[in-house]
Design an enzyme around this catalytic site. Structure first.
Site, short mmCIF file in Angstrom:
data_model
loop_
_atom_site.label_atom_id
_atom_site.label_comp_id
_atom_site.label_asym_id
_atom_site.label_seq_id
_atom_site.Cartn_x
_atom_site.Cartn_y
_atom_site.Cartn_z
N TYR A 181 0.81 -1.22 0.00
CA TYR A 181 0.00 0.00 0.00
C TYR A 181 0.84 1.28 0.00
O TYR A 181 0.30 2.38 -0.09
CB TYR A 181 -0.97 0.02 1.18
CG TYR A 181 -2.06 -1.02 1.13
CD1 TYR A 181 -2.37 -1.69 -0.06
CD2 TYR A 181 -2.81 -1.32 2.25
CE1 TYR A 181 -3.38 -2.64 -0.11
CE2 TYR A 181 -3.83 -2.26 2.21
CZ TYR A 181 -4.10 -2.92 1.03
OH TYR A 181 -5.11 -3.85 0.98
N LYS A 199 5.18 -14.09 2.34
CA LYS A 199 5.18 -14.89 1.11
C LYS A 199 6.64 -15.00 0.66
O LYS A 199 6.99 -14.68 -0.48
CB LYS A 199 4.29 -14.18 0.06
CG LYS A 199 3.85 -15.06 -1.07
CD LYS A 199 2.92 -16.20 -0.66
CE LYS A 199 2.76 -17.18 -1.81
NZ LYS A 199 2.14 -18.44 -1.41
N ASP A 225 -1.06 -17.45 2.34
CA ASP A 225 -2.17 -18.26 1.80
C ASP A 225 -2.50 -19.41 2.74
O ASP A 225 -3.66 -19.67 3.05
CB ASP A 225 -1.84 -18.76 0.38
CG ASP A 225 -0.45 -19.33 0.25
OD1 ASP A 225 0.43 -19.01 1.08
OD2 ASP A 225 -0.20 -20.11 -0.69
N ASP A 236 -4.03 -6.44 6.22
CA ASP A 236 -5.37 -5.94 5.94
C ASP A 236 -6.31 -7.12 5.68
O ASP A 236 -7.40 -7.24 6.27
CB ASP A 236 -5.29 -5.05 4.69
CG ASP A 236 -6.57 -4.30 4.41
OD1 ASP A 236 -7.44 -4.26 5.29
OD2 ASP A 236 -6.70 -3.76 3.29
N ASP A 273 -9.54 -8.91 8.33
CA ASP A 273 -10.97 -9.08 8.05
C ASP A 273 -11.37 -10.54 8.18
O ASP A 273 -12.45 -10.86 8.69
CB ASP A 273 -11.33 -8.56 6.65
CG ASP A 273 -11.65 -7.06 6.67
OD1 ASP A 273 -11.14 -6.37 7.58
OD2 ASP A 273 -12.39 -6.58 5.81
#
Ligand code: ATP
Length: 363
Positions: free
Chosen positions: A137, A192, A224, A248, A252
């Site tokens: 971001y 990752k 993942d 982020d 959620d």
């Protein structure tokens, strides 16, 4: 009497509705802890503010954020009001970058009585630490689009930025009692590293910082795989740390396992400033109906008091934070206090009233 200057930014959508309940709870905390005073002053920011004043973050609001003791933020944005280039109005993101609020603290905790999306309603309780000002971001507003054929956003990982968020994560773990399953203090690096150099660098720095905290167990997981583990074995986790976008996304997901966005608070803090806001957005689909769940906003206010207590070395603040936590626990244990998102029929003000009343019963 200790007085704290709270910068209150209700914002758009359900922001003002849930903020009113958090302020009610702060008033109740004042009444129960006579040594505390919260001088709460409202400031404007967001989509409506942009529509009316041509700025989404007025200079007066920004200055107040820089000089107040803490920022209590609602939610901002409106799908129908956008910048001329079509991007969404999100002053909270601007504040993160401008005020260097590098640590996103996202507690993922299921309160008794709140239904989980997971079978058996597990007693989930861990914290996600999201790096807030770099990562993917960092490209916000700075990516490159070449005609209609190519677009590029870059992942930015710096040693300094990674060291400070990882160190913060270990400090959070030091202050906790470990993972629910085995009580082991544990920090999990979520990355990752098998695919991206930037992520391998992130992990390398993680293990470097970990040497400063020999009493805390360390491990890593690919992001993942982590989305699967968070569903399969959530009680294994204590503290996780991730770059901006991964943090982020998993925040959620985590919120979804403990009752949803309506009960998920967050804190965005730097070395001297802190902003506290629910994980949810403006929820335009339910705005103005009086049915929004105010618990995430109330728990964000609680995090604000805990953070201030630590910064100001004020034991009463810490007590008030614990009282709000206990009051929320009591409130949520009674299904009559559940709003529609939790399957109930309670209205927003009734939930705020219940938490405020419970504060008097918890000290
Ligand atoms: P934004 O872009 O501002 O994040 P959004 O609509 O993508 O907005 P949210 O505002 O977080 O995301 O809302 C996602 C869903 O969760 C919506 O259906 C909304 O009604 C619901 N929701 C969010 N917050 C609450 C809340 N406090 N109480 C009840 N439902 C909520």
């Amino acid at each position: 009497m200790a007085t704290y200057r709270i910068i209150v930014i209700p914002g758009d959508g359900i922001g003002p509705e849930v903020m009113a309940e958090a302020l009610k709870v702060l008033r109740a905390a004042e009444a129960n802890f006579p040594g505390l005073r919260f001088e709460c002053k409202e400031y404007r920011a967001g989509a409506l503010c942009y529509k009316e004043t041509e700025t989404d973050l007025p200079a007066e609001t920004l200055e107040a954020c820089r000089t107040g003791d803490a920022i209590l933020f609602g939610s901002t944005g409106d799908p129908s009001i956008r910048f001329p280039d079509g991007t969404e109005i999100a002053p909270q993101l601007t504040l993160r970058f401008v005020l260097d609020l590098y640590a996103g603290i996202r507690p993922i905790k299921r309160y008794a009585g709140v239904p989980s999306a997971l079978a058996g309603d597990p007693a989930i309780d861990y914290v996600i630490m999201r790096e807030n000002v770099e990562g993917l971001y960092a490209s916000r507003g700075a990516g490159v689009k070449v005609g209609e054929q190519v677009a590029v956003d870059n992942m930015v990982i710096t040693r300094q930025g990674t060291e400070r968020i990882v160190r913060y994560a270990f400090r959070i773990a030091q202050g906790r009692q470990g993972a629910v399953r085995d009580k082991v203090r544990r920090v999990t690096c979520v990355d990752k590293a098998n695919v991206l150099k930037s992520m391998a660098f992130f992990r390398q720095i993680f293990y470097g910082v970990a040497k400063e905290f020999p009493g805390i167990q360390t491990e890593h997981a690919y992001v993942d795989a982590m989305t699967m583990y968070m569903v399969q074995r959530p009680l294994h986790y204590d503290v996780m740390v991730a770059e901006n976008m991964f943090g982020d996304i998993i925040s959620d997901l985590g919120a979804g396992t403990v009752g949803g966005l309506g009960v998920a608070p967050s804190a965005d803090v730097g070395d001297t400033l802190g902003l506290f806001q629910p994980s949810h957005g403006t929820a335009p689909d339910i705005a103005g109906k009086g049915i929004a769940n105010p618990i995430a906003q109330i728990l964000s206010a609680r995090m604000m008091l805990e953070w201030l207590a630590d910064r100001k070395k004020d034991a009463q603040l810490a007590q008030a934070a614990r009282a709000i936590e206990a009051a929320v626990e009591q409130t949520l244990a009674d299904r009559r206090n559940h709003t529609a998102d939790l399957g109930g029929t309670a209205k927003t003000p009734a939930v705020g009233d219940a938490v405020a009343a419970a504060i008097g019963r918890t000290d």
